[in-house]
Design a protein around this motif. Sequence first.
Motif, mmCIF file in Angstrom:
data_model
loop_
_atom_site.group_PDB
_atom_site.id
_atom_site.type_symbol
_atom_site.label_atom_id
_atom_site.label_comp_id
_atom_site.label_asym_id
_atom_site.label_seq_id
_atom_site.Cartn_x
_atom_site.Cartn_y
_atom_site.Cartn_z
ATOM 1 N N ARG A 150 0.837 -1.205 0.000
ATOM 2 C CA ARG A 150 0.000 0.000 0.000
ATOM 3 C C ARG A 150 0.878 1.264 0.000
ATOM 4 N NH1 ARG A 150 -1.597 5.002 1.592
ATOM 5 N NH2 ARG A 150 -1.100 4.494 3.750
ATOM 6 N N ASP A 151 1.330 1.678 1.164
ATOM 7 C CA ASP A 151 2.017 2.971 1.213
ATOM 8 C C ASP A 151 3.337 2.948 0.440
ATOM 9 O OD1 ASP A 151 2.236 5.588 1.888
ATOM 10 O OD2 ASP A 151 2.168 5.293 4.053
ATOM 11 N N GLN A 198 8.108 4.309 3.711
ATOM 12 C CA GLN A 198 8.549 3.911 5.049
ATOM 13 C C GLN A 198 9.990 3.383 4.986
ATOM 14 O OE1 GLN A 198 5.168 3.130 4.060
ATOM 15 N NE2 GLN A 198 4.940 5.008 5.216
ATOM 16 N N HIS A 246 7.343 8.409 7.420
ATOM 17 C CA HIS A 246 7.949 8.344 6.084
ATOM 18 C C HIS A 246 9.374 8.849 6.217
ATOM 19 C CE1 HIS A 246 4.193 7.724 3.618
ATOM 20 N NE2 HIS A 246 3.686 8.018 4.809
ATOM 21 N N LYS A 283 0.309 9.031 13.053
ATOM 22 C CA LYS A 283 0.444 9.023 11.592
ATOM 23 C C LYS A 283 1.238 10.241 11.168
ATOM 24 C CE LYS A 283 -2.645 9.571 7.600
ATOM 25 N NZ LYS A 283 -1.776 8.972 6.612
ATOM 26 N N HIS A 340 3.695 5.385 12.516
ATOM 27 C CA HIS A 340 3.796 5.292 11.060
ATOM 28 C C HIS A 340 4.459 6.567 10.568
ATOM 29 C CE1 HIS A 340 2.179 4.563 6.889
ATOM 30 N NE2 HIS A 340 2.260 5.886 6.847
#
Length: 499
Positions: free
Chosen positions: A12-13, A239, A205, A174, A203
């Motif tokens: 997904r991400d 990530q 990035h 997030k 979560h």
Amino acid sequence: MKPVQFNNTVLRDGHQSLAATRMTTAQMLPAAAILDEMGFSGLETWGGATIDSCLRFLGENPFDRLRALKKAAPKTPQLMLLRGQNIVQYTSFPDDVVEAFVRADAAAGQDIFRIFDALNDTRNLTTAIKTVKACGKHARGEICYTTSPVHTVEAFVKMGSALRDLGCDSIGIKDMSGVIAPRIAYDMVAQLRKKVGLPITLHTHDTAGLGAAAYLAAIDAGVDIVETSIAPFANGTAQPDTLRMLALLEGHERCPKFDLKKLAELREYFTGVYKELSKFTSPDNERVDSDTLIYQVPGGMLSNFRNQLKEQNMGDKLQEVMAEIFFVREALGWIPLVTPTSQIVGTQAMLNVKFGRWKTIAPAAADIALNKYGRPPGTVDAELLKLIFERTGAKPIEGRPADALSPRMPKLREELAAKNLPTDDEACVLHAMFPQEFAKLHAPKPAAVPTPLVSVTAPAPAAPAAPSAVSTAKAIGPLHRYRLNIGGQLSEASVEEIA
Ligand code: CO
């Protein structure tokens, strides 16, 4: 302390942030069984931009993808990212549509729902959380992390308690822009553990190069789960890579055990997929970019924004537009930048640079100022509210935005029946959000269909205007139409020139 657990985001991400959400189900399936064996605490496979991308670019039914992945990876819980009352779109939907979406998704096999609201307005999360719990599934309430004068650790922890009181099973931090500093991550996790008492996931990035360090600090503070991906769909705007995280944790008392041979296998497999998607990848997304610390632009948005400005012949205005994002954000009450607010603030910043500040106000930006997306965390600029009132007569609303929306499911079913399309809940919710794309999915296909991968070279068709249920803009007639593709998502802003 127990070993930290990893959720994996490659399906997904990972590809949403690095390959414009273009990974197909066929490209995912060969890896699914191996991912299922790895011991990840969850696989993020659905939601975010994937549903839009399935329908718009890949000619896939997103629910079929979920069912296929559940079959191929039955052991590991699967996660989706849900934008609260916006479901996976840009505007609010009535409660009955949100409920139908969650029920259909749960029935198709979804286990964990990551539920967030772009403004952190918990009133926009209640319907989704209640329905997830009624379906017997796991509700993870997300706190959108951002920095501003009104965003403090204390305020975030207060939100964590509110999410617990709404029935969430766990709390997610997030950090969509990858701007959480390691010490802040440590403090937030420690405070949330102490005051909220639910399992916590972080979560982030790696956009600005802080991600892996933030995870390490959060692990020291006792975070239960962090989310990693698999290179090359990892690091940069996605990530941190799983292997890299394991290396960082070498010798740490909470280092989890993973089969490194199998990880290498996955890495090799996904390297092939990354090459297949090379049209959608870019070195800009792979590198560490500290600009994001200044502009707080979510993973993927910055690079897509560069392309969009080029399309508008504003390629030389990037710095100016980015600075304007900061200004617009403050005027709109320091809203976090995450879909859909990132798209809206980005559009408005571009308009301000092109035509002058607030000369043209995008209807969606006006809606944010008028509380139609929820309550902004800070105060909306009074001058801006005055301008909107002078031009449209509209004043800010007080209640929960979705309270102003009438139930829509019966009408959606009627519309589908009239078109001879399926009328079940899955069909209704997809039709509600992506009417043209959903119809296209059921249109008779020409005999020889090229594979989705090569068919996306043509310019994408214009997105339909977002459902206007909460739009206040007067239809004076759009003089300019902009189509923005930010973070792998399309958003069309119809803009009326007012001054
Ligand atoms: Co993310």
